[in-house]
Design a protein around this motif. Structure first.
Motif, PDB file in Angstrom:
ATOM      1  N   UNK A  68      40.369 -52.058  55.059  1.00 12.86           N
ATOM      2  CA  UNK A  68      41.678 -51.402  55.111  1.00 12.86           C
ATOM      3  C   UNK A  68      42.546 -52.016  56.216  1.00 12.86           C
ATOM      4  N   UNK A  69      43.840 -52.195  55.911  1.00 11.06           N
ATOM      5  CA  UNK A  69      44.819 -52.717  56.871  1.00 11.06           C
ATOM      6  C   UNK A  69      44.538 -54.162  57.293  1.00 11.06           C
ATOM      7  N   UNK A  70      44.203 -54.999  56.298  1.00  9.79           N
ATOM      8  CA  UNK A  70      44.005 -56.432  56.549  1.00  9.79           C
ATOM      9  C   UNK A  70      45.256 -57.195  56.128  1.00  9.79           C
ATOM     10  N   UNK A  71      45.785 -58.002  57.038  1.00  9.93           N
ATOM     11  CA  UNK A  71      46.956 -58.838  56.778  1.00  9.93           C
ATOM     12  C   UNK A  71      46.512 -60.291  56.706  1.00  9.93           C
ATOM     13  N   UNK A  72      46.930 -60.996  55.647  1.00  5.03           N
ATOM     14  CA  UNK A  72      46.565 -62.400  55.484  1.00  5.03           C
ATOM     15  C   UNK A  72      47.819 -63.211  55.175  1.00  5.03           C
ATOM     16  N   UNK A  73      47.928 -64.352  55.842  1.00 10.73           N
ATOM     17  CA  UNK A  73      49.005 -65.313  55.557  1.00 10.73           C
ATOM     18  C   UNK A  73      48.370 -66.675  55.302  1.00 10.73           C
ATOM     19  N   UNK A  74      48.813 -67.366  54.257  1.00 12.86           N
ATOM     20  CA  UNK A  74      48.381 -68.754  54.040  1.00 12.86           C
ATOM     21  C   UNK A  74      49.626 -69.603  53.802  1.00 12.86           C
ATOM     22  N   UNK A  75      49.679 -70.739  54.457  1.00 15.75           N
ATOM     23  CA  UNK A  75      50.799 -71.650  54.297  1.00 15.75           C
ATOM     24  C   UNK A  75      50.632 -72.456  53.013  1.00 15.75           C
ATOM     25  N   UNK A  76      51.685 -73.124  52.552  1.00 15.21           N
ATOM     26  CA  UNK A  76      51.585 -73.903  51.319  1.00 15.21           C
ATOM     27  C   UNK A  76      50.448 -74.927  51.359  1.00 15.21           C
ATOM     28  N   UNK A  77      49.810 -75.109  50.202  1.00 12.15           N
ATOM     29  CA  UNK A  77      48.741 -76.098  50.010  1.00 12.15           C
ATOM     30  C   UNK A  77      47.519 -75.815  50.871  1.00 12.15           C
ATOM     31  N   UNK A  78      47.297 -74.556  51.193  1.00 16.78           N
ATOM     32  CA  UNK A  78      46.099 -74.142  51.922  1.00 16.78           C
ATOM     33  C   UNK A  78      45.086 -73.595  50.923  1.00 16.78           C
ATOM     34  N   UNK A  79      43.915 -74.156  50.904  1.00 11.82           N
ATOM     35  CA  UNK A  79      42.885 -73.749  49.950  1.00 11.82           C
ATOM     36  C   UNK A  79      42.369 -72.352  50.296  1.00 11.82           C
ATOM     37  N   UNK A  80      42.356 -71.454  49.305  1.00  8.56           N
ATOM     38  CA  UNK A  80      41.903 -70.087  49.556  1.00  8.56           C
ATOM     39  C   UNK A  80      41.353 -69.466  48.282  1.00  8.56           C
ATOM     40  N   UNK A  81      40.521 -68.451  48.440  1.00 15.23           N
ATOM     41  CA  UNK A  81      40.035 -67.681  47.302  1.00 15.23           C
ATOM     42  C   UNK A  81      39.830 -66.236  47.743  1.00 15.23           C
ATOM     43  N   UNK A  82      39.605 -65.353  46.771  1.00 17.66           N
ATOM     44  CA  UNK A  82      39.540 -63.922  47.084  1.00 17.66           C
ATOM     45  C   UNK A  82      38.570 -63.221  46.145  1.00 17.66           C
ATOM     46  N   UNK A  83      37.813 -62.271  46.688  1.00 22.18           N
ATOM     47  CA  UNK A  83      36.926 -61.429  45.892  1.00 22.18           C
ATOM     48  C   UNK A  83      37.130 -59.981  46.324  1.00 22.18           C
ATOM     49  N   UNK A  84      37.392 -59.100  45.354  1.00 21.72           N
ATOM     50  CA  UNK A  84      37.673 -57.705  45.658  1.00 21.72           C
ATOM     51  C   UNK A  84      36.709 -56.786  44.911  1.00 21.72           C
ATOM     52  N   UNK A  85      36.276 -55.733  45.596  1.00 22.55           N
ATOM     53  CA  UNK A  85      35.442 -54.711  44.977  1.00 22.55           C
ATOM     54  C   UNK A  85      36.332 -53.610  44.396  1.00 22.55           C
ATOM     55  N   UNK A  86      35.811 -52.932  43.386  1.00 25.49           N
ATOM     56  CA  UNK A  86      36.551 -51.802  42.821  1.00 25.49           C
ATOM     57  C   UNK A  86      36.478 -50.604  43.771  1.00 25.49           C
ATOM     58  N   UNK A  87      37.633 -50.033  44.055  1.00 20.43           N
ATOM     59  CA  UNK A  87      37.706 -48.753  44.775  1.00 20.43           C
ATOM     60  C   UNK A  87      38.826 -47.945  44.140  1.00 20.43           C
ATOM     61  N   UNK A  88      38.640 -46.644  44.071  1.00 20.70           N
ATOM     62  CA  UNK A  88      39.616 -45.788  43.409  1.00 20.70           C
ATOM     63  C   UNK A  88      40.960 -45.724  44.101  1.00 20.70           C
TER      64      UNK A  88
END
Length: 255
Positions: A68-88
């Protein structure tokens, strides 16, 4: 000759609505079996605000916990990926924008180093304020207001986000230089630093160590546009930038 590794990366080509230079995705849910976005890059800046979320986020080879309350910034052409769990109660916002947005705002929002990512965990009033701004921005955006109507709010939101980013640790994302994807992306990174885009196909191919024919083929496969189309886009953006228009007007005035 380089040896090419089969790495599951991809370039994401973002399509904005007519008249807008940004994309906002607000309050999207997560499927019951979770969500995974494989490693990718795009030409746009990306800001993600995870108000209620659980999962993980990778920038280059570094992996971070999403809470909770996570802030993420990525600049152009920055390699990134994401995995999210289900929460109601999952709630997140994603804002993607290009350099034309920063030019059109005509306001000195904080600038970040190229090819980096930032992860910050906010709390208290900082988290409450940022969440209020994202909800406000989403409401204005979804009500159909755009252009000059939304600029003051975007300035306020970007200022708030990038001020948090400026005092957070940078994460450098090195792309695998031995993959076809890495060769093209690192070439694009160098091109994005330039103010002139007068480069021949042969010179571009030499830069990455490929034949012109091979370069043209893999460039279009990775970037989803031809090398010629990419250069044309960059030249048009340079010509239409406020700085370029000011120089043109100043030149005519001097004459």
């Amino acid at each position: 000759m380089p040896t090419f590794k089969n790495v599951d990366y991809f370039f994401e080509k973002l399509e904005t609505q007519t008249g807008l230079d940004f994309i906002l995705r607000a309050r999207e849910g997560v499927p019951e079996n979770g969500m995974y976005i494989k490693p990718h890059v795009h030409l746009e800046h990306e800001i993600m605000w995870f108000y209620k979320a659980r999962g993980s986020y990778s920038i280059g080879r570094e992996k971070f916990h999403i809470q909770n309350n996570t802030l993420i910034y990525v600049s152009p052409l920055t390699l990134h990926d994401m995995e999210l769990e289900f929460t109601g109660d999952h709630e997140r916002f994603i804002l993607q924008y290009d350099h034309t947005v920063l030019n059109s705002l005509q306001y000195p929002v904080p600038t970040m180093e190229p090819h980096i990512g930032i992860v910050a965990y906010l709390a208290g009033k900082d988290a409450d304020r940022l969440h209020f701004l994202f909800r406000w921005f989403a409401e204005v955006y979804e009500s159909g207001h755009a252009g000059d109507d939304i600029k003051p709010l975007m300035i306020l939101l970007l200022n708030t986000v990038l001020q948090h980013a400026a005092v957070s640790d940078n994460v450098s994302a090195e792309t695998d230089r031995q993959s076809i994807f890495g060769l093209i992306i690192n070439f694009i990174i160098e091109m994005e630093k330039r103010t002139s885009f007068n480069i021949s196909l042969n010179d571009a191919a030499d830069f990455v160590g490929l034949s012109p024919t091979h370069f043209s083929r893999v460039f279009k496969k990775v970037m989803q546009v031809s090398f010629k189309e990419y250069l044309l886009r960059k030249k048009n953006l340079a010509v239409n930038s406020p700085a370029s228009q000011y120089r043109s007007q100043h030149h005519r005035h001097c004459l």
